[in-house]
Design a protein around this motif. Structure first.
Motif, short mmCIF file in Angstrom:
data_model
loop_
_atom_site.label_atom_id
_atom_site.label_comp_id
_atom_site.label_asym_id
_atom_site.label_seq_id
_atom_site.Cartn_x
_atom_site.Cartn_y
_atom_site.Cartn_z
N ASN A 34 0.82 -1.22 0.00
CA ASN A 34 0.00 0.00 0.00
C ASN A 34 0.85 1.27 0.00
OD1 ASN A 34 -2.29 -1.59 0.06
ND2 ASN A 34 -2.48 -1.54 2.29
N VAL A 35 1.88 1.29 0.84
CA VAL A 35 2.74 2.48 0.93
C VAL A 35 3.47 2.70 -0.39
CG1 VAL A 35 4.81 3.44 2.03
CG2 VAL A 35 3.02 2.41 3.44
N THR A 36 3.99 1.62 -0.98
CA THR A 36 4.70 1.75 -2.26
C THR A 36 3.76 2.25 -3.36
OG1 THR A 36 6.20 -0.04 -1.64
CG2 THR A 36 6.11 0.55 -3.98
N THR A 37 2.55 1.72 -3.39
CA THR A 37 1.57 2.16 -4.39
C THR A 37 1.35 3.66 -4.29
OG1 THR A 37 0.46 0.01 -4.33
CG2 THR A 37 -0.80 1.86 -5.20
N ASN A 38 1.20 4.16 -3.08
CA ASN A 38 0.99 5.60 -2.88
C ASN A 38 2.22 6.41 -3.25
OD1 ASN A 38 -1.62 5.17 -1.95
ND2 ASN A 38 -1.00 5.04 0.19
N LEU A 39 3.39 5.94 -2.84
CA LEU A 39 4.62 6.69 -3.12
C LEU A 39 4.95 6.72 -4.61
CD1 LEU A 39 6.95 5.56 -0.16
CD2 LEU A 39 5.75 7.75 -0.42
N LEU A 40 4.59 5.66 -5.32
CA LEU A 40 4.86 5.62 -6.77
C LEU A 40 4.06 6.66 -7.53
CD1 LEU A 40 5.01 1.76 -7.43
CD2 LEU A 40 6.91 3.37 -7.61
N GLN A 41 2.87 6.99 -7.02
CA GLN A 41 2.05 8.01 -7.68
C GLN A 41 2.74 9.37 -7.66
OE1 GLN A 41 -1.72 7.75 -5.68
NE2 GLN A 41 -2.33 5.89 -6.77
N ALA A 42 3.40 9.66 -6.55
CA ALA A 42 4.09 10.95 -6.42
C ALA A 42 5.50 10.91 -6.98
CB ALA A 42 4.13 11.36 -4.94
N ASN A 43 6.06 9.70 -7.11
CA ASN A 43 7.45 9.56 -7.56
C ASN A 43 7.54 8.47 -8.64
OD1 ASN A 43 8.84 11.22 -5.23
ND2 ASN A 43 7.45 9.80 -4.21
N PRO A 44 7.03 8.78 -9.84
CA PRO A 44 6.95 7.74 -10.90
C PRO A 44 8.29 7.36 -11.53
CG PRO A 44 6.24 9.86 -11.75
CD PRO A 44 6.47 10.06 -10.28
N ASN A 45 9.34 8.17 -11.29
CA ASN A 45 10.61 7.95 -12.00
C ASN A 45 11.69 7.27 -11.16
OD1 ASN A 45 9.59 9.28 -14.34
ND2 ASN A 45 9.98 11.25 -13.34
N ILE A 46 11.29 6.65 -10.07
CA ILE A 46 12.30 6.04 -9.21
C ILE A 46 13.00 4.87 -9.89
CG2 ILE A 46 11.17 6.74 -7.08
CD1 ILE A 46 10.48 3.59 -6.91
N LYS A 47 14.23 4.65 -9.48
CA LYS A 47 15.03 3.55 -10.03
C LYS A 47 15.18 2.39 -9.05
CE LYS A 47 18.08 5.48 -13.54
NZ LYS A 47 19.51 5.57 -13.91
N ALA A 48 14.94 2.67 -7.75
CA ALA A 48 15.16 1.62 -6.77
C ALA A 48 14.37 1.88 -5.49
CB ALA A 48 16.65 1.50 -6.44
N ILE A 49 14.19 0.79 -4.72
CA ILE A 49 13.53 0.87 -3.41
C ILE A 49 14.36 0.05 -2.42
CG2 ILE A 49 11.49 0.25 -2.04
CD1 ILE A 49 9.82 0.49 -4.60
N PHE A 50 14.67 0.65 -1.28
CA PHE A 50 15.27 -0.11 -0.18
C PHE A 50 14.22 -0.31 0.89
CE2 PHE A 50 17.42 0.06 4.08
CZ PHE A 50 17.83 -1.27 4.07
N ALA A 51 13.96 -1.56 1.24
CA ALA A 51 13.02 -1.88 2.31
C ALA A 51 13.80 -2.47 3.47
CB ALA A 51 11.97 -2.88 1.81
#
Length: 217
Positions: free
Chosen positions: A111-128
């Protein structure tokens, strides 16, 4: 020997043991109240730095990234976050555009990633900060996971290792739980024999990628 899932919730138990003069050894997570004789834990700060280096290499040391944080206040989240922050600072062309807690939970990670992707569509990576949140992020990314967006986890869980093998998860930092348990018993033995336990016992963590995942499965 206690292996808490919640650093706050275990506090009253630790205080009761303190009052009874029973030494407490904490494994993997410590207690936010009371006193522990020894804290045996994966070297989460070093693991965070290792994750930063591996993720930076995977994206050519440039681009926007997201960070999914664990349970606020927990020693694991704090130390992993600190290590990653220190490590990623060595790469001036990488920008952390958003950080948000997903409480070490897979569904919240989705859910958090889905929301963050809307505001940041150009990301190259995610650290969890753990594999569960990383797997949630992979669900949110869909076909982009492992291709357009590299995801890095932490813990080396069975599901995490399978995702590394499948190419969806770029890598994970594997803990060594058998070592954690063994070191905890050693500290208990030292106390029972009339000696003193070491205040902190760090246990090495290992970076797992597609190159060495077969060794851990």
């Amino acid at each position: 020997i206690v292996n808490p899932t919640d650093s706050d919730a275990v506090g009253s138990a630790v205080q009761s043991l303190n009052n009874a003069d029973i030494p407490v050894i904490a494994v993997d997570r410590s207690s936010n109240s009371g006193e522990v004789a020894s804290f045996v834990a994966s070297d989460n700060v070093a693991g965070g730095k290792q994750a930063a280096d591996a993720l930076a290499q995977a994206i050519g040391e440039e681009g926007e990234i997201l960070v999914l944080q664990g349970i606020a206040g927990s020693s694991a989240s704090r130390d992993r976050g600190q290590g990653f922050e220190e490590g990623i600072a060595a790469y001036p062309n990488i920008e952390v555009v958003a950080k948000q807690t997903a409480n070490f939970d897979r569904t919240e990670g989705l859910n958090v990633t889905t929301n963050l992707l809307q505001a940041n569509p150009n990301i190259k990576a995610i650290f969890a900060e753990n594999d569960e949140m990383a797997l949630g992020a992979i669900e949110a990314l869909g076909a982009r996971a492992g291709e357009e967006v590299k995801v890095f986890g932490f813990d080396g869980t069975a599901d995490g290792l399978t995702a590394v093998e499948d190419g969806k998860l770029e890598g994970t930092i594997a803990q060594q739980p058998d070592e954690l348990g063994a070191r905890a018993v050693e500290q208990a033995a030292a106390i029972l024999e009339g000696g003193e336990a070491e205040e902190e016992v760090p246990v090495e963590v290992v970076t797992v990628t597609n190159e060495n995942v077969a060794e851990f499965k």
